[in-house]
Write a protein that holds these residues in place. Structure first.
Motif, mmCIF file in Angstrom:
data_model
loop_
_atom_site.group_PDB
_atom_site.id
_atom_site.type_symbol
_atom_site.label_atom_id
_atom_site.label_comp_id
_atom_site.label_asym_id
_atom_site.label_seq_id
_atom_site.Cartn_x
_atom_site.Cartn_y
_atom_site.Cartn_z
ATOM 1 N N ALA A 129 -22.877 8.395 31.423
ATOM 2 C CA ALA A 129 -21.710 8.852 32.198
ATOM 3 C C ALA A 129 -20.432 8.745 31.369
ATOM 4 C CB ALA A 129 -21.577 8.029 33.474
ATOM 5 N N LEU A 130 -20.292 7.659 30.612
ATOM 6 C CA LEU A 130 -19.056 7.460 29.841
ATOM 7 C C LEU A 130 -18.893 8.563 28.796
ATOM 8 C CD1 LEU A 130 -19.277 3.584 29.555
ATOM 9 C CD2 LEU A 130 -17.667 4.891 30.958
ATOM 10 N N GLY A 131 -19.997 8.931 28.132
ATOM 11 C CA GLY A 131 -19.937 10.030 27.165
ATOM 12 C C GLY A 131 -19.664 11.359 27.864
ATOM 13 N N ARG A 151 -14.759 -0.209 26.266
ATOM 14 C CA ARG A 151 -14.992 0.191 24.900
ATOM 15 C C ARG A 151 -15.150 1.713 24.781
ATOM 16 N NH1 ARG A 151 -16.062 -1.681 20.308
ATOM 17 N NH2 ARG A 151 -17.470 -0.561 18.935
ATOM 18 N N ALA A 152 -15.796 2.305 25.778
ATOM 19 C CA ALA A 152 -16.157 3.724 25.660
ATOM 20 C C ALA A 152 -14.970 4.667 25.741
ATOM 21 C CB ALA A 152 -17.175 4.080 26.727
ATOM 22 N N SER A 153 -13.765 4.168 25.940
ATOM 23 C CA SER A 153 -12.619 5.068 25.859
ATOM 24 C C SER A 153 -12.561 5.693 24.481
ATOM 25 C CB SER A 153 -11.314 4.327 26.133
ATOM 26 O OG SER A 153 -11.317 3.840 27.427
ATOM 27 N N ILE A 203 -15.776 0.410 14.122
ATOM 28 C CA ILE A 203 -15.900 1.851 14.391
ATOM 29 C C ILE A 203 -15.844 2.657 13.082
ATOM 30 C CG2 ILE A 203 -15.032 1.769 16.775
ATOM 31 C CD1 ILE A 203 -12.375 2.971 15.605
ATOM 32 N N ASP A 204 -16.213 1.989 11.986
ATOM 33 C CA ASP A 204 -16.144 2.667 10.680
ATOM 34 C C ASP A 204 -16.998 3.928 10.621
ATOM 35 O OD1 ASP A 204 -18.188 0.529 10.853
ATOM 36 O OD2 ASP A 204 -18.823 1.290 8.917
ATOM 37 N N GLN A 205 -18.146 3.937 11.292
ATOM 38 C CA GLN A 205 -19.023 5.116 11.229
ATOM 39 C C GLN A 205 -18.429 6.301 12.006
ATOM 40 O OE1 GLN A 205 -21.832 5.168 9.180
ATOM 41 N NE2 GLN A 205 -20.832 3.260 8.615
ATOM 42 N N LYS A 233 -31.163 7.701 18.975
ATOM 43 C CA LYS A 233 -32.097 8.520 19.759
ATOM 44 C C LYS A 233 -32.132 8.104 21.231
ATOM 45 C CE LYS A 233 -35.221 7.404 16.639
ATOM 46 N NZ LYS A 233 -36.282 7.288 15.645
ATOM 47 N N GLU A 234 -31.203 7.271 21.663
ATOM 48 C CA GLU A 234 -31.196 6.740 23.027
ATOM 49 C C GLU A 234 -31.183 7.882 24.062
ATOM 50 O OE1 GLU A 234 -30.299 4.951 20.652
ATOM 51 O OE2 GLU A 234 -30.558 2.853 21.182
ATOM 52 N N PRO A 235 -31.792 7.639 25.238
ATOM 53 C CA PRO A 235 -31.794 8.677 26.276
ATOM 54 C C PRO A 235 -30.384 9.177 26.609
ATOM 55 C CG PRO A 235 -33.227 6.866 26.913
ATOM 56 C CD PRO A 235 -32.567 6.447 25.637
ATOM 57 N N SER A 262 -31.245 -8.009 16.965
ATOM 58 C CA SER A 262 -30.934 -7.401 15.664
ATOM 59 C C SER A 262 -29.793 -6.395 15.724
ATOM 60 C CB SER A 262 -32.195 -6.758 15.069
ATOM 61 O OG SER A 262 -32.548 -5.637 15.830
ATOM 62 N N ILE A 263 -29.174 -6.230 16.898
ATOM 63 C CA ILE A 263 -28.099 -5.215 16.994
ATOM 64 C C ILE A 263 -26.704 -5.861 16.996
ATOM 65 C CG2 ILE A 263 -27.236 -3.199 18.260
ATOM 66 C CD1 ILE A 263 -30.141 -2.733 17.549
ATOM 67 N N PHE A 264 -26.505 -6.845 17.875
ATOM 68 C CA PHE A 264 -25.188 -7.484 17.974
ATOM 69 C C PHE A 264 -25.325 -8.980 17.679
ATOM 70 C CE2 PHE A 264 -24.613 -3.796 20.861
ATOM 71 C CZ PHE A 264 -23.582 -3.172 20.155
ATOM 72 N N GLU A 265 -24.351 -9.537 16.967
ATOM 73 C CA GLU A 265 -24.521 -10.903 16.478
ATOM 74 C C GLU A 265 -24.104 -11.985 17.473
ATOM 75 O OE1 GLU A 265 -20.440 -9.705 14.787
ATOM 76 O OE2 GLU A 265 -22.277 -8.752 15.409
HETATM 77 C C1 UD1 Z 1 -23.668 1.298 22.962
HETATM 78 C C2 UD1 Z 1 -23.703 0.879 24.395
HETATM 79 C C3 UD1 Z 1 -24.071 -0.593 24.515
HETATM 80 C C4 UD1 Z 1 -25.365 -0.873 23.763
HETATM 81 C C5 UD1 Z 1 -25.314 -0.318 22.345
HETATM 82 C C6 UD1 Z 1 -26.637 -0.418 21.599
HETATM 83 C C7 UD1 Z 1 -22.067 2.311 25.436
HETATM 84 C C8 UD1 Z 1 -20.733 2.409 26.079
HETATM 85 N N1 UD1 Z 1 -22.400 1.095 24.995
HETATM 86 O O1 UD1 Z 1 -22.631 0.532 22.341
HETATM 87 O O2 UD1 Z 1 -24.221 -0.905 25.883
HETATM 88 O O3 UD1 Z 1 -25.548 -2.263 23.687
HETATM 89 O O4 UD1 Z 1 -24.927 1.058 22.365
HETATM 90 O O5 UD1 Z 1 -27.622 0.249 22.311
HETATM 91 O O6 UD1 Z 1 -22.834 3.263 25.361
HETATM 92 N N2 UD1 Z 1 -21.793 -0.243 14.189
HETATM 93 C C9 UD1 Z 1 -21.150 -0.224 12.965
HETATM 94 N N3 UD1 Z 1 -20.163 0.716 12.775
HETATM 95 C C10 UD1 Z 1 -19.816 1.623 13.724
HETATM 96 C C11 UD1 Z 1 -20.482 1.596 14.948
HETATM 97 C C12 UD1 Z 1 -21.473 0.639 15.168
HETATM 98 O O7 UD1 Z 1 -21.446 -1.024 12.086
HETATM 99 O O8 UD1 Z 1 -18.931 2.446 13.462
HETATM 100 C C13 UD1 Z 1 -22.869 -1.248 14.428
HETATM 101 C C14 UD1 Z 1 -22.544 -2.202 15.586
HETATM 102 O O9 UD1 Z 1 -21.777 -3.305 15.139
HETATM 103 C C15 UD1 Z 1 -23.939 -2.598 16.031
HETATM 104 C C16 UD1 Z 1 -24.762 -1.329 15.806
HETATM 105 O O10 UD1 Z 1 -24.023 -0.545 14.871
HETATM 106 O O11 UD1 Z 1 -24.445 -3.630 15.222
HETATM 107 C C17 UD1 Z 1 -25.032 -0.513 17.048
HETATM 108 O O12 UD1 Z 1 -23.797 -0.222 17.702
HETATM 109 P P1 UD1 Z 1 -23.606 1.066 18.619
HETATM 110 O O13 UD1 Z 1 -24.944 1.709 18.839
HETATM 111 O O14 UD1 Z 1 -22.514 1.899 18.067
HETATM 112 O O15 UD1 Z 1 -23.121 0.425 19.960
HETATM 113 P P2 UD1 Z 1 -22.034 0.978 20.949
HETATM 114 O O16 UD1 Z 1 -22.028 2.482 20.896
HETATM 115 O O17 UD1 Z 1 -20.778 0.233 20.741
#
Ligand code: UD1
Length: 431
Positions: A25-27, A93-95, A124-126, A188-190, A327-330
């Protein structure tokens, strides 16, 4: 300040209907502003995050109308402002999706650096690397991100990490760029697929969403459409784990079972019965002791990081030792200290939680440290003997619509209160 007061110990049983996916929804709500025609979006979860994003969208001049609780009409033709106010952005965050949407539509946007759940550094470097590849220049000044392009031109972008946010942001910007864009190592998330389907319903040309290579051909403009958001994988997963944790029997309805496979697979390993229907999944865990297992969070189709706390609270009641690796968030084990107050035995080292199963939880007063961990603590409290009070539930309200109502309908004793008198009244009533 609102709190949940809970009397645990009753297995949750029955059917629960799952709402639209918050993260899709946010996207989609952000992408809707890219058309100058009216867009109608159904199955929008009416939660704090979507309401705040809609306020931000209104603030920059778009017209937003709720047709009913879960249907929203958006018209982006009246957008005058490309600056998104800090007050809004710091709440969700999703703003940052407005960066990609406004860059695509207006070739310029200014958005305060995103807030959201404090679960890690979340750079948000990517996103910025992708916008730059399309020809935008960017600058961060006093907490605001500015992106601007004279021309947006398609490009070949390889993401260094798999990122949901950057994949969605780049799909939005690139679908109105000149020429072709290829996104490699895409998420590849839904909900990535849902945003792509929505953009295509508005006339975009996006192929490959759901694989790790997404190909986009830019179009001049996007038209109006009606679209219904997919069911929420994480809300469904939370109720599936609630069945396991409370030794209950819950059928999650209006879901896409394929999106829940990584969760179903773990529940089977833990000794639950999982029955898949066409658009439902039933989890039966009555009269049994859960078995320990190991879980590692990974990008889709792996086990979702947003289900890690809910899984850990179930495993902390399983027989034996389990290992949960994030393995995704620290910074996603902050709930462990709270859960220890209910009697859990978990030791965290780095990104790994070592869990020694206990026979049961006892009720305690705890605080929700973030959205998903907050929901997990509510489920733990529903499994615990005695009363619990959960503080900071505004985190939970960011992502779960009528959480307490749905849990009550499954037999849970839970009430939202905002003063000591009502809290005591609940305790007296339930006894
Ligand atoms: C989204 C979801 C969140 C979920 C996450 C992973 C939304 C609003 N939030 O968050 O609920 O937990 O996906 O499924 O949809 N990263 C970088 N650089 C970037 C962007 C991300 O290094 O520019 C890293 C992050 O620190 C993290 C990993 O990539 O370790 C995944 O992050 P990301 O998939 O972007 O998460 P969000 O989109 O913030």
């Amino acid at each position: 300040m609102e709190q949940y007061v809970i009397k645990g110990g009753t297995p949750l049983k029955g059917n629960v209907s799952i709402g639209g996916a918050k993260n899709a929804a946010l996207g989609i709500l952000a992408a809707a502003i890219m058309s100058d025609e009216t867009v109608t979006i159904e199955n929008v979860p009416n939660v704090r995050d979507t309401r705040v994003l809609l306020q931000a969208i209104e603030e920059i001049g778009a017209k937003v109308k709720y047709l009913d609780n879960n249907t929203v009409e958006i018209n982006g033709s009246t957008i005058t402002d490309v600056t998104v106010d800090y007050d809004y952005i710091k709440k969700i965050r999703a703003s940052y999706y407005l960066l990609g949407a406004l860059l695509g539509k207006k070739h310029e946007s200014n958005v305060a650096l995103p807030g959201g759940c404090n679960i890690g550094s979340r750079p948000i470097d990517q996103h910025l690397k992708g916008f730059r590849a399309l020809g935008a220049f960017d600058d961060i000044d006093k907490g605001m991100v500015h992106v601007k392009a004279d021309r947006l031109v398609g490009a070949h972008i390889y993401f260094d990490v798999v990122t949901v946010g950057a994949t969605i942001n780049l799909m939005m910007a690139a679908c109105m760029a000149e020429g072709a864009t290829i996104l490699e190592n895409a998420a590849k998330e839904p909900h990535v697929v849902d945003v792509a389907n929505f953009l295509n319903a508005m006339g975009a040309n996006i192929k490959g969403a759901g694989t790790d290579v997404i190909r986009i051909k830019g179009v001049d403009k996007l038209h109006g459409c009606s679209y219904s958001i997919i069911p929420d994988q994480i809300e469904a997963g939370t109720f599936m784990l609630a069945a396991a944790t409370t030794n209950g029997d819950i059928t999650v309805c209006n879901v896409i079972p394929k999106h829940l496979e990584s969760i179903s697979a773990k529940l089977l390993e833990m000794g639950c019965t999982v029955i898949e229907g066409d658009d439902s999944v039933r989890v039966v865990a009555t009269d049994r002791t859960l078995k320990a297992t190991n879980v590692k969070t990974l990008p889709y189709p792996g086990f979702p990081t947003d289900m890690q706390p809910q899984m850990a609270i179930a495993l902390a009641l399983a027989e034996g030792n389990s290992i949960v690796t994030e393995s995704i968030f620290e910074n996603r084990f902050k709930y462990v200290g709270e859960l220890a107050r209910m009697g859990a035995k978990i030791k965290v080292e780095g990104n790994t939680a070592y869990i020694e199963g206990v026979k049961g939880y006892s009720g305690a007063d705890v605080s929700a440290p973030d959205l998903r961990a907050g929901a997990a603590l509510v489920v733990a409290a529903l499994a615990a003997e005695g009363f619990s009070v959960i503080d900071d539930i505004e985190y939970i309200q960011r992502g779960y619509e009528n959480f307490e109502g749905k849990l009550s309908s499954l037999g849970g004793s839970i009430e939202k209160v905002d003063n000591e008198r009502d809290l005591q009244k609940f305790k007296l009533k339930i006894g």
